[in-house]
Design a protein around this motif. Structure first.
Motif, PDB file in Angstrom:
ATOM      1  N   ALA A 110      -0.045  -5.090  -0.024  1.00  0.00           N
ATOM      2  CA  ALA A 110       1.014  -5.811   0.685  1.00  0.00           C
ATOM      3  C   ALA A 110       0.530  -7.224   0.986  1.00  0.00           C
ATOM      4  O   ALA A 110      -0.511  -7.401   1.618  1.00  0.00           O
ATOM      5  N   SER A 154       4.433  -2.835   5.063  1.00  0.00           N
ATOM      6  CA  SER A 154       3.169  -3.458   4.682  1.00  0.00           C
ATOM      7  C   SER A 154       1.957  -2.827   5.360  1.00  0.00           C
ATOM      8  O   SER A 154       0.993  -2.440   4.695  1.00  0.00           O
ATOM      9  N   ARG A 211      -4.004  -4.412   2.641  1.00  0.00           N
ATOM     10  CA  ARG A 211      -3.098  -5.278   3.395  1.00  0.00           C
ATOM     11  C   ARG A 211      -3.704  -6.681   3.498  1.00  0.00           C
ATOM     12  O   ARG A 211      -4.763  -6.867   4.097  1.00  0.00           O
TER      13      ARG A 211
END
Length: 360
Positions: free
Chosen positions: A111, A125, A131
């Motif tokens: 994400a 996300s 991330r």
């Protein structure tokens, strides 16, 4: 006669080598999620989960303002004001199922949390395996400002942050940058925004962890970690009123600002948020928290403060919500408990998925 151009798809789905690329495509709305967008993301994930040619999934936002500003609250507002709640219930049901799916996805889910990442944007996300934040990231759960309660499993994430930092973010609705997001466990790696195109290109042929490591920089410092002493001291109190009193008694200017922020929020939303995070701290799974979120969201839709908060912040933009009740002292324990009561046959059902470590 010129024919009108077809409307652009709200989600762009693309295959690039070993990469499945999802782009949220409502840039003028900072890619706020609609029920159709949730369905499109879910369909892509379902297809790619069984496709050996896709080794990594990426989600990003179109435009330069952010990944996603949350759910389409204008549609939710209209349903709260004029509808029967069915459309909102469907949206949250599908959205929370998507959040659970992302958290259990068996392939790397990358994400790009660049720019604004709020509410539902956190849901698509921060439950992922990889991330990425940037120097432009502004991540938050702003729900108490509109008379709502952090959802999308946000309470599961925030209660696992150090000390009381997660509760502080949830109640005060304060956005944070890259360093804080990583320190709080909401993100993993920092990549300068200028390197994002190189990262996306590398993901087409390179394992996710390798591609990210090649462009990541050391995590920035976390200003919030330095503020833990006064945050922990105040937000460990039993009630929102006691939290506010401790903030007012603190000599820290930031504590006074936090007290001022709480004074602007919906008293009911603050009390329910505090209880939601307490329950999430004792929960055994994200799915348990998402089922709780569904109960609370439906109750919030039926209560007056959500529609009023959206009106004040988004529709009329007068920034003067008239909360009901207007005082914390008028919110009873029974009022709060009612938000968490079982829904019977209307409970959120989630498909059981066993966690599988993502391939790197």
């Amino acid at each position: 006669m010129n024919q009108p151009e077809p409307a652009a798809a709200e989600v762009l789905i693309d295959r690039r080598g070993r990469l499945g690329h999802i782009t949220l495509n409502r840039p003028r709305a900072i890619n706020a999620l609609t029920v159709g967008m949730v369905a499109d993301i879910q369909a892509a994930l379902d297809e790619w989960e069984a496709d050996p040619a896709i080794q990594t999934v990426l989600i990003a936002g179109a435009g330069d303002r952010g990944l996603c500003a949350g759910g389409d609250i204008v549609s939710l507002y209209r349903d709260a004001r004029d509808g029967d709640g069915a459309a909102s219930a469907r949206f949250w049901r599908d959205e929370y199922r998507l959040n659970a799916h992302i958290a259990r996805y068996p392939k790397p889910y990358v994400a790009i949390m660049d720019g604004t990442v709020l509410g539902g944007g956190v849901g698509v996300s921060a439950h992922g395996s990889h991330r990425i934040v940037t120097e432009r990231t502004a991540l938050g759960m702003p729900e108490t400002s509109i008379g709502f309660v952090p959802d999308v499993g946000g309470a599961w994430l925030l209660t696992r942050a150090p000390g009381e930092l997660g509760l502080y973010l949830a109640l005060a609705a304060r956005p944070v940058g890259a360093g804080d997001a990583i320190a709080l466990g909401l993100a993993d790696s920092c990549v300068p925004s200028e390197r994002l195109p190189a990262l996306i290109a590398a993901l087409e042929s390179t394992p996710a962890a390798v591609a990210i490591a090649a462009v990541a920089t050391p995590a920035p410092q976390s200003p919030l970690l330095a503020e833990r002493p006064w945050i922990d001291a105040a937000f460990s109190a039993h009630t929102v009123a006691e939290i506010t009193a401790r903030l007012r008694a603190s000599p820290e200017p930031a504590a006074q600002q936090a007290a001022d922020a709480l004074a602007e929020k919906s008293p009911t939303a603050l009390a329910v948020t505090l209880e939601a995070l307490r329950r999430a701290r004792q929960a055994h799974s994200l799915e348990e928290v998402l089922r709780q979120d569904y109960r609370v969201s439906l109750r919030s839709l039926a209560a007056p403060d959500f529609a009023e908060g959206v009106r004040a912040q988004v529709i009329d933009k007068d920034r003067r919500p008239r909360w009901r009740p207007a005082e914390l002292s008028s919110v009873t324990d029974a009022d709060v408990a009612a938000y968490f009561a079982p829904l019977g046959d209307a409970e959120l059902t989630l498909t059981a998925r066993h966690p599988t470590p993502p391939n790197v």
